[in-house]
Structures are given as structure tokens and as C-alpha cells.
Design an enzyme around this catalytic site. Structure first.
Site, PDB file in Angstrom:
ATOM      1  N   CYS A 209       3.684   0.297  -8.162  1.00  0.00           N
ATOM      2  CA  CYS A 209       4.618   0.890  -7.209  1.00  0.00           C
ATOM      3  C   CYS A 209       5.985   1.063  -7.857  1.00  0.00           C
ATOM      4  O   CYS A 209       6.791   1.885  -7.409  1.00  0.00           O
ATOM      5  CB  CYS A 209       4.718   0.049  -5.945  1.00  0.00           C
ATOM      6  SG  CYS A 209       5.031  -1.691  -6.235  1.00  0.00           S
TER       7      CYS A 209
ATOM      8  N   VAL B 168      -0.218   4.344   4.712  1.00  0.00           N
ATOM      9  CA  VAL B 168      -0.788   3.108   5.254  1.00  0.00           C
ATOM     10  C   VAL B 168       0.292   2.307   5.976  1.00  0.00           C
ATOM     11  O   VAL B 168       0.063   1.755   7.064  1.00  0.00           O
ATOM     12  CB  VAL B 168      -1.420   2.267   4.126  1.00  0.00           C
ATOM     13  CG1 VAL B 168      -1.759   0.859   4.616  1.00  0.00           C
ATOM     14  CG2 VAL B 168      -2.670   2.954   3.600  1.00  0.00           C
TER      15      VAL B 168
ATOM     16  N   GLY C 151       0.822  -1.208   0.000  1.00  0.00           N
ATOM     17  CA  GLY C 151       0.000   0.000   0.000  1.00  0.00           C
ATOM     18  C   GLY C 151       0.851   1.251   0.000  1.00  0.00           C
ATOM     19  O   GLY C 151       2.047   1.216  -0.307  1.00  0.00           O
ATOM     20  N   SER C 152       0.256   2.344   0.371  1.00  0.00           N
ATOM     21  CA  SER C 152       0.961   3.624   0.393  1.00  0.00           C
ATOM     22  C   SER C 152       1.866   3.720   1.615  1.00  0.00           C
ATOM     23  O   SER C 152       1.738   2.952   2.575  1.00  0.00           O
ATOM     24  CB  SER C 152      -0.050   4.772   0.422  1.00  0.00           C
ATOM     25  OG  SER C 152      -0.761   4.762   1.653  1.00  0.00           O
TER      26      SER C 152
ATOM     27  N   GLU D  16       5.517  -3.279   1.722  1.00  0.00           N
ATOM     28  CA  GLU D  16       5.806  -2.915   0.332  1.00  0.00           C
ATOM     29  C   GLU D  16       5.019  -1.649   0.038  1.00  0.00           C
ATOM     30  O   GLU D  16       3.832  -1.703  -0.291  1.00  0.00           O
ATOM     31  CB  GLU D  16       5.410  -4.050  -0.616  1.00  0.00           C
ATOM     32  CG  GLU D  16       6.171  -5.346  -0.397  1.00  0.00           C
ATOM     33  CD  GLU D  16       7.642  -5.250  -0.784  1.00  0.00           C
ATOM     34  OE1 GLU D  16       8.049  -4.200  -1.326  1.00  0.00           O
ATOM     35  OE2 GLU D  16       8.375  -6.213  -0.545  1.00  0.00           O
TER      36      GLU D  16
END
Length: 546
Positions: free
Chosen positions: A330, A278, A274-275, A296
Site C-alpha cells: 500500500c 472494500v 484492503g482496497s 488501512e
């Protein structure tokens, strides 16, 4: 369901029939893509339950989530969300299953994974199509994502016979030392929308051969793809009498399954994609209970385009890096650091290439740029452009939202190219959209400094045929990212290498190399095969006489 339909703008008249018609009345365009046939082959119905313990599906009664395709804005199907009660039931099954699964020999666990890989091969086309239709990535990328699942299954099969420990020499006579790895327990996997199925496989296939069991919480935006995976592999689990609870799914939003999932002490390892925002939240909660996490998170990936590079290769890599998955990877290329002596030439070539991009329905064979995942992503795309111009940057191509026939969903945009400076705040952030920043550099010192001067550290690349430049880029003073490539794009990583990054990217590693060690607990063993009891460091401790 009624409130959800009101929010969707559907009149409060005969809503039950209207919902049924909206699902089953396919247009000619949808018939062309065989959406109904694809859903049926994957076991996806009008309304679906959101929890499975691998071999048994459980009725869920949470508020339904309706999945609409960003390709055409149409309803695909709905999922009755799993609630906290469903989660507790799943966790009970998972913790019990672990006691049995951990004692199955690793090569036999690998045999199950081998069959899962073969099962995915059988359903590659419909599953890839669903990933494409539900998330928006183009058809070839949808197929590629399923292929990643197959590849990591193959990798894990071999790994099941190679869970090696090391043997060390003891300082004490007639002593042997070694380390070994034991299964951790329940592995929680929280996946993001941009890779609806592959990231789960990166974790689940490794966890399975390591002797762990898995509880998967997929993104609320792409729940159908997660359900389809479990429906496909269910037959393998049943055929092999795999205990109920080894592979589990809880499809529920944070309304039902939120921070308590992260705080659950029964889950020794949580893997989250996620971001960065997060990731910070997850790290705080999991760390508070001294749990482990694989994070990640965001990337702000750059390609250095040297005057000594093959510019045609760099052009193709930049194009794929920036617009693949509509800039929603990403590892997407966000920044191009271009030597100033070739800057104008390369920019102009890039604009010509962008003008040739086929933007359209992701299931069209010749489409290379599909829609963004939803209208919130479109807003972020437009908002970033406002910040670019406010900070002094210049949009040199694209940036528009497309409308009209074929673009009714409102999620299609023209990929954007902007000339900027690296220090702009908007450049320091990750915008999950197809925006490519062009930045000039004068020397390799300058290029590496600019490259590393962002908070994130996931993927990186250089295009150069000068070995002094490429070797420096890979050296201790070069790229500070977890992935560094030479004459290759920033995205499209193979599963054989460990995947992950540094700094605000979280430091996690998944997939290949020795990433499997994160899913196990290390134990050091010392065996004394003498009749004496010498102590380490030569310590004497004679407390009594024999």
C-alpha cells in the site's frame, strides 16, 4: 474437493490419489528450497483445519481452499474453511475469554507478548520462507515481515507499562479529575494478502497488552501463513495458561464469514486492510451499528525528486519503492514527480537500473523482484498499461509478462515505467502492480499541487537538500498524507511511528506512537474529596434543605 480439482483442470480419474501425489511429489527445484521441511517445521500438513481459539484447534468442514504458490504454480497445502458455525463457536470463546483477560495486569499481558516475540524469533526463517513462497514477495522481504512482528511485540511489551491517562485540574475545590483507558473487548482483524502476517501482529500485539482479545480473518490467498503463525505461538499460550479464546483465527472466505462478521455487535472494533472499495463497504456496515473501524486502504504514493536532491539516493529509493513486493505494498511508490530540468537524466538512469533487476523465484537469495500474487494481478497490470496508452501516456520500459523456464506460474512480469500526466484517470487509481508513473513539474508550488491531486493520502516523500523545500513539504500546505518523508522512500516504515493515511486511505492508524488508544475506551473520572457538592460552571441547585 472434487469440484475444485475439476476447476483446476485435473481429470476426474483417481482424484484422491492424484491430489495426494500433487502435494507430496516435490520437484528437484522444490527440494532445493526445502519446502517440505519448512512446512513440517511450521506444523502445516496436507490438509489443515481453519479455526483455532488459540490453544485448541477445531475441526472445520467448509469447502477447502487450495493454496498455490505464485513462485512455481504448485500446490502448497489446503485449508478446510471455517464456517459460520465455527465462527460462532470462536466468538463464544472470545467473549468469555475477554472477561478474564481484561483483569490480567497489563505488564503480565506484556510478558506473554514478550514470549510470543521470542517464539517468532525461533521460527523467523521458516515462517519468512512460507510468507515468501505463498505470497510471492522475495525472501529478504519475507524475513523482514516476520521481523516486523518481532519488533511490534517488543514495542508492545514496553507499552504494557505505559498505558497512560492524563490528570486535569478541576474548577471545583477538593476535586480531582483524570482520564483512564479500559479494554474494548473483541477486536476483529481482517488482513490483506500482501502482508500475510505482519499486519495481524500490528493489531494483535497492541490489542493483547490493552486487554482485548482478537479474532483474525486472513486473506483467502494466504491462509497458510496465518495458520503457521498460530501454530508457532500456540506453545506460548499453553505454557502460560492463557485462556482459550484470547487469540483466535477463523480462516474462511466471504462465502462463510462475510458481512455478518462486520455487522456483529459483539465486536466493538474492526481493523481492515484492503482496497478503498472494500473500506467503503466495511465503513458502511460497521458505521451503521456505530461500531469503530481502523481502515488501512489504498495508496497512490509519490516521491518529489527535486533538482536539489541527491539523485543517487532518489534513484535507489524510487527503485525500492516501486518494485519491492512487486509493487504490491500500500506504500509502494506509484508516482515520481521530477523537476523538468533533470527529468530526462533521471528517467534514463532509472531505466538503466530497471534493466539490472533480477526477476525470479522469491526464495532465490539474489532475486529482487518476485511474482505477482496471482494471474488476476497480472491482468490488472496489463489492463493498466492499455489505459495508459489510451489516455496518451507512453510506456518507456517493461510491462511484459514473462514465460518459459522458471516463469511457468504465469505470474512474473517486467516492472513497468511510463511517462504520463497526473490527471489521467488510470494515474488517479491505485493499480496493485509494479507500474511507476513519471510526471514533470516546474516549481515546488506545482509539485505539491500535483502530489496532493489524487484521492488517496497514505505515504509521500521528497528528495531535496534545500531546507526551504523540505520544510514546506512537511508544513500545513505540504503533503496531505499520513506519512511524509524527507530523503527516504515511501515504503519501509518503522513500527515506532503510527501507520496510516488520510482521504481515501481511510484515516486509520496502527502500530506505533499512540495508536494503542484506538484499541481502548477512554473514561473520564472525577473524584470529590470534600464534604460539599459544588456543581460545575457555578450552577446553583438547592432543591431542599438538609
Amino acid at each position: 474437493m472434487l469440484n475444485t480439482l475439476k476447476l483446476a483442470g485435473i481429470p476426474n480419474i483417481n482424484t484422491k490419489k492424484l491430489f495426494h501425489d500433487k502435494f507430496f511429489k516435490m520437484t528437484k527445484q522444490q527440494d532445493l528450497y526445502k519446502i517440505n521441511e519448512m512446512l513440517e517445521s511450521l506444523g502445516i500438513g496436507n490438509t489443515n483445519d481453519g479455526a483455532t481459539t488459540g490453544t485448541v484447534w477445531h475441526e472445520t468442514k467448509g469447502e477447502p481452499i487450495h493454496s498455490y504458490s505464485p513462485a512455481d504454480g504448485r500446490l502448497i497445502a489446503s485449508v478446510n474453511q471455517a464456517t459460520w458455525d465455527d465462527y460462532e463457536m470462536v466468538m463464544t470463546k472470545a467473549t468469555e475469554a475477554f472477561k478474564t483477560w481484561r483483569m490480567v495486569p497489563a505488564p503480565k499481558r506484556g510478558e506473554i507478548v514478550r514470549q510470543i516475540g521470542n517464539r517468532l524469533r525461533e521460527f523467523k526463517e521458516p515462517l519468512g520462507s512460507l510468507v515468501s513462497y505463498e505470497m510471492g514477495k522475495v525472501y529478504q522481504e519475507g524475513l523482514g515481515e516476520v521481523q516486523e512482528m518481532i519488533d511490534i511485540a517488543d514495542f508492545a511489551v514496553g507499552l504494557s507499562r505505559q498505558l497512560y491517562g492524563s490528570t486535569m485540574h478541576s474548577e471545583r475545590e477538593r476535586h480531582r479529575m483524570y482520564d483512564q483507558y479500559h479494554p474494548l473487548g473483541v477486536v476483529g482483524v481482517i488482513s490483506a494478502f500482501n502482508f500475510p502476517v505482519a499486519v495481524w501482529a500490528w493489531n494483535a500485539m497492541l490489542a493483547m497488552v490493552c486487554g482485548d482479545v482478537v479474532v483474525w480473518k486472513p486473506s483467502s490467498k494466504v491462509m497458510l501463513s496465518a495458520l503457521a503463525v498460530h501454530k508457532v505461538i500456540e506453545k506460548v499460550l499453553l505454557d502460560n495458561d492463557v485462556p482459550e479464546g484470547v487469540l483466535n483465527l477463523v480462516a474462511g472466505s466471504s462465502k462463510y464469514i462475510g458481512d455478518d462478521f462486520l455487522a456483529d455487535k459483539r465486536i466493538p472494533l474492526v481493523s481492515v486492510t484492503g482496497s478503498t472499495r472494500v473500506g467503503r463497504h466495511v465503513s458502511k456496515i460497521v458505521g451503521e451499528r456505530l461500531g469503530r473501524s481502523i481502515l488501512e486502504l489504498g495508496g497512490n504514493n509519490a516521491i518529489i525528486v527535486s533538482q536539489y536532491g541527491n539523485l543517487n539516493m532518489a534513484l535507489r529509493a524510487s527503485l525500492f519503492g516501486a518494485v519491492a513486493t512487486s509493487g504490491q505494498r500500500c506504500t509502494s511508490t506509484r508516482r515520481l514527480l521530477i523537476h523538468d530540468c533533470i527529468f530526462d537524466k533521471f528517467r534514463d538512469k532509472l531505466i538503466v537500473a530497471y534493466k539490472q533487476l533480477k526477476i525470479g523465484h522469491p526464495l532465490e537469495q539474489d532475486t529482487v523482484v518476485g511474482p505477482l500474487v496471482d494471474k488476476d494481478a497480472v491482468k490488472a497490470f496489463l489492463n493498466a498499461q492499455e489505459h495508459i496508452t489510451k489516455e496518451g501516456g507512453k510506456i518507456v520500459y517493461g510491462g511484459q509478462v514473462l514465460s518459459g523456464e522458471g516463469y511457468e506460474s504465469g505470474c512474473y512480469v517486467v516492472p513497468c515505467i511510463a511517462e504520463v500526466e497526473n490527471h489521467y484517470q488510470i494515474v488517479q487509481e491505485e493499480t496493485f502492480a509494479p507500474i511507476l508513473y513519471l510526471i514533470k513539474y516546474k516549481s515546488m508550488d506545482d509539485a505539491i499541487e500535483l502530489h496532493n491531486a489524487v484521492p488517496q493520502g497514505l505515504s509521500s516523500a521528497i528528495f531535496s537538500r534545500n531546507i526551504l523545500e523540505t520544510e514546506r513539504f512537511l508544513s500545513h500546505e505540504g503533503s496531505d498524507c499520513g506519512i511524509a518523508n524527507v530523503n527516504i522512500a515511501t515504503n519501509g516504515a518503522e513500527i515506532g511511528g503510527a501507520f496510516g493515511g488520510e482521504k481515501d486511505t481511510g484515516g486509520g492508524r496502527e502500530s506505533g506512537s499512540d495508536a494503542w488508544k484506538a484499541y481502548m475506551r477512554r473514561q473520564t473520572n472525577t473524584i470529590n474529596f470534600s464534604t460539599e457538592l459544588p456543581l460545575a460552571q457555578g450552577i446553583k441547585f438547592d432543591a431542599f434543605d438538609d
